[in-house]
Design an enzyme around this catalytic site. Structure first.
Site, PDB file in Angstrom:
ATOM      1  N   ASP A 190      44.800 -17.267 -32.599  1.00 32.97           N
ATOM      2  CA  ASP A 190      45.159 -16.318 -33.665  1.00 32.97           C
ATOM      3  C   ASP A 190      43.858 -15.896 -34.361  1.00 32.97           C
ATOM      4  O   ASP A 190      43.256 -14.883 -34.007  1.00 32.97           O
ATOM      5  CB  ASP A 190      46.139 -17.011 -34.624  1.00 32.97           C
ATOM      6  CG  ASP A 190      46.748 -16.060 -35.628  1.00 32.97           C
ATOM      7  OD1 ASP A 190      46.059 -15.120 -36.045  1.00 32.97           O
ATOM      8  OD2 ASP A 190      47.910 -16.246 -36.011  1.00 32.97           O
ATOM      9  N   ASP A 231      45.756 -23.916 -24.554  1.00 29.68           N
ATOM     10  CA  ASP A 231      46.529 -23.771 -25.790  1.00 29.68           C
ATOM     11  C   ASP A 231      47.558 -22.664 -25.588  1.00 29.68           C
ATOM     12  O   ASP A 231      47.463 -21.885 -24.635  1.00 29.68           O
ATOM     13  CB  ASP A 231      45.604 -23.463 -26.971  1.00 29.68           C
ATOM     14  CG  ASP A 231      46.182 -23.976 -28.301  1.00 29.68           C
ATOM     15  OD1 ASP A 231      47.355 -24.395 -28.324  1.00 29.68           O
ATOM     16  OD2 ASP A 231      45.457 -23.969 -29.314  1.00 29.68           O
ATOM     17  N   ASP A 232      48.539 -22.630 -26.486  1.00 33.28           N
ATOM     18  CA  ASP A 232      49.540 -21.566 -26.385  1.00 33.28           C
ATOM     19  C   ASP A 232      49.010 -20.249 -26.920  1.00 33.28           C
ATOM     20  O   ASP A 232      49.315 -19.183 -26.399  1.00 33.28           O
ATOM     21  CB  ASP A 232      50.854 -21.967 -27.102  1.00 33.28           C
ATOM     22  CG  ASP A 232      50.650 -22.405 -28.545  1.00 33.28           C
ATOM     23  OD1 ASP A 232      49.493 -22.583 -28.962  1.00 33.28           O
ATOM     24  OD2 ASP A 232      51.656 -22.589 -29.257  1.00 33.28           O
TER      25      ASP A 232
HETATM   26  O1  LIG Z   1      43.455 -19.375 -33.751  1.00 34.94           O
HETATM   27  P1  LIG Z   1      43.983 -20.174 -34.914  1.00 34.94           P
HETATM   28  O2  LIG Z   1      44.157 -19.330 -36.155  1.00 34.94           O
HETATM   29  O3  LIG Z   1      43.167 -21.400 -35.192  1.00 34.94           O
HETATM   30  O4  LIG Z   1      45.450 -20.612 -34.554  1.00 34.94           O
HETATM   31  C1  LIG Z   1      45.817 -21.087 -33.269  1.00 34.94           C
HETATM   32  C2  LIG Z   1      46.371 -22.473 -33.348  1.00 34.94           C
HETATM   33  O5  LIG Z   1      47.533 -22.443 -34.197  1.00 34.94           O
HETATM   34  C3  LIG Z   1      48.618 -23.045 -33.505  1.00 34.94           C
HETATM   35  O6  LIG Z   1      48.678 -24.400 -33.773  1.00 34.94           O
HETATM   36  P2  LIG Z   1      49.316 -24.965 -35.128  1.00 34.94           P
HETATM   37  O7  LIG Z   1      48.248 -25.090 -36.176  1.00 34.94           O
HETATM   38  O8  LIG Z   1      50.505 -24.128 -35.490  1.00 34.94           O
HETATM   39  O9  LIG Z   1      49.734 -26.421 -34.759  1.00 34.94           O
HETATM   40  P3  LIG Z   1      50.847 -26.931 -33.735  1.00 34.94           P
HETATM   41  O10 LIG Z   1      50.498 -26.367 -32.381  1.00 34.94           O
HETATM   42  O11 LIG Z   1      50.727 -28.414 -33.814  1.00 34.94           O
HETATM   43  O12 LIG Z   1      52.172 -26.439 -34.251  1.00 34.94           O
HETATM   44  C4  LIG Z   1      48.313 -22.827 -32.044  1.00 34.94           C
HETATM   45  O13 LIG Z   1      48.967 -23.762 -31.206  1.00 34.94           O
HETATM   46  C5  LIG Z   1      46.814 -22.935 -31.971  1.00 34.94           C
HETATM   47  O14 LIG Z   1      46.372 -24.247 -31.717  1.00 34.94           O
END
Ligand SMILES: O=P(O)(O)OC[C@H]1O[C@H](OP(=O)(O)OP(=O)(O)O)[C@H](O)[C@@H]1O
Length: 157
Positions: free
Chosen positions: A94, A90-91
């Site tokens: 959070d 994953d990128d």
């Molecule tokens: O640790 P967390 O609080 O769960 O957040 C992390 C997640 O949030 C982002 O995805 P996002 O929900 O923005 O979706 P996307 O990658 O499709 O834009 C990111 O790519 C992770 O998958």
């Protein structure tokens, strides 16, 4: 509340993804699971470096973005089984909620991401850079260059 921005350029992202590939290259993976959508570009870069051609995805969405933790898996990573021999990419972590949900699906997989905030850090096996919890990471796919007026013109007196 988010107060700071950290802008990530394409060059920086590429460099960090290569570094992550190097870090995990001591392990042997039969495949990669990219968490959509943010994990897909890092996963492609890492797959290229590791010469890995088996790429699975898992799609997870939050139905109500106001309520943290309300997650729904809309596409399961069926090819990865219980995760044995797979690298999850994953990128960002959070809160860590997404990572925890995916790790429940793939308990034997190894979880790697580029950037980790303190709350999500314990949910990772590997990451490149820690970022403060109140920092908003601006990824290159979410940004576009725009004209910025000179400081003296933009400051109201
Ligand atoms: O640790 P967390 O609080 O769960 O957040 C992390 C997640 O949030 C982002 O995805 P996002 O929900 O923005 O979706 P996307 O990658 O499709 O834009 C990111 O790519 C992770 O998958």
């Amino acid at each position: 509340m988010t107060t700071n921005y950290m802008v990530i350029s394409w060059d920086q992202l590429h460099k960090d993804a290569r570094l992550l590939a190097e870090r995990v290259s001591t392990k042997k993976f039969k495949g990669i699971v990219a968490i959509t959508r943010g994990g897909m570009i890092p996963a492609a870069i890492i797959a290229r470096e590791l010469e890995c051609r088996l790429i699975e995805t898992v799609s997870i969405v939050s139905y109500d973005e106001e309520i943290q933790g309300e997650l729904k898996i809309i596409k399961h990573p069926t090819v990865a089984g219980d995760g044995e021999g797979f690298l999850i990419v994953d990128d960002l972590v959070d809160s860590g909620i997404t990572a925890q949900a995916i790790k429940k699906l793939l308990p034997k997989a190894y979880f790697a991401c580029l950037y980790a905030k303190p709350a999500g850090k314990p949910s990772t096996d590997e990451f490149i850079m820690e970022v403060q919890q109140d920092t908003w990471i601006l990824f290159p796919w979410d940004a576009a260059p725009a004209f910025a007026p000179p400081l003296v013109k933009s400051t109201k007196k």
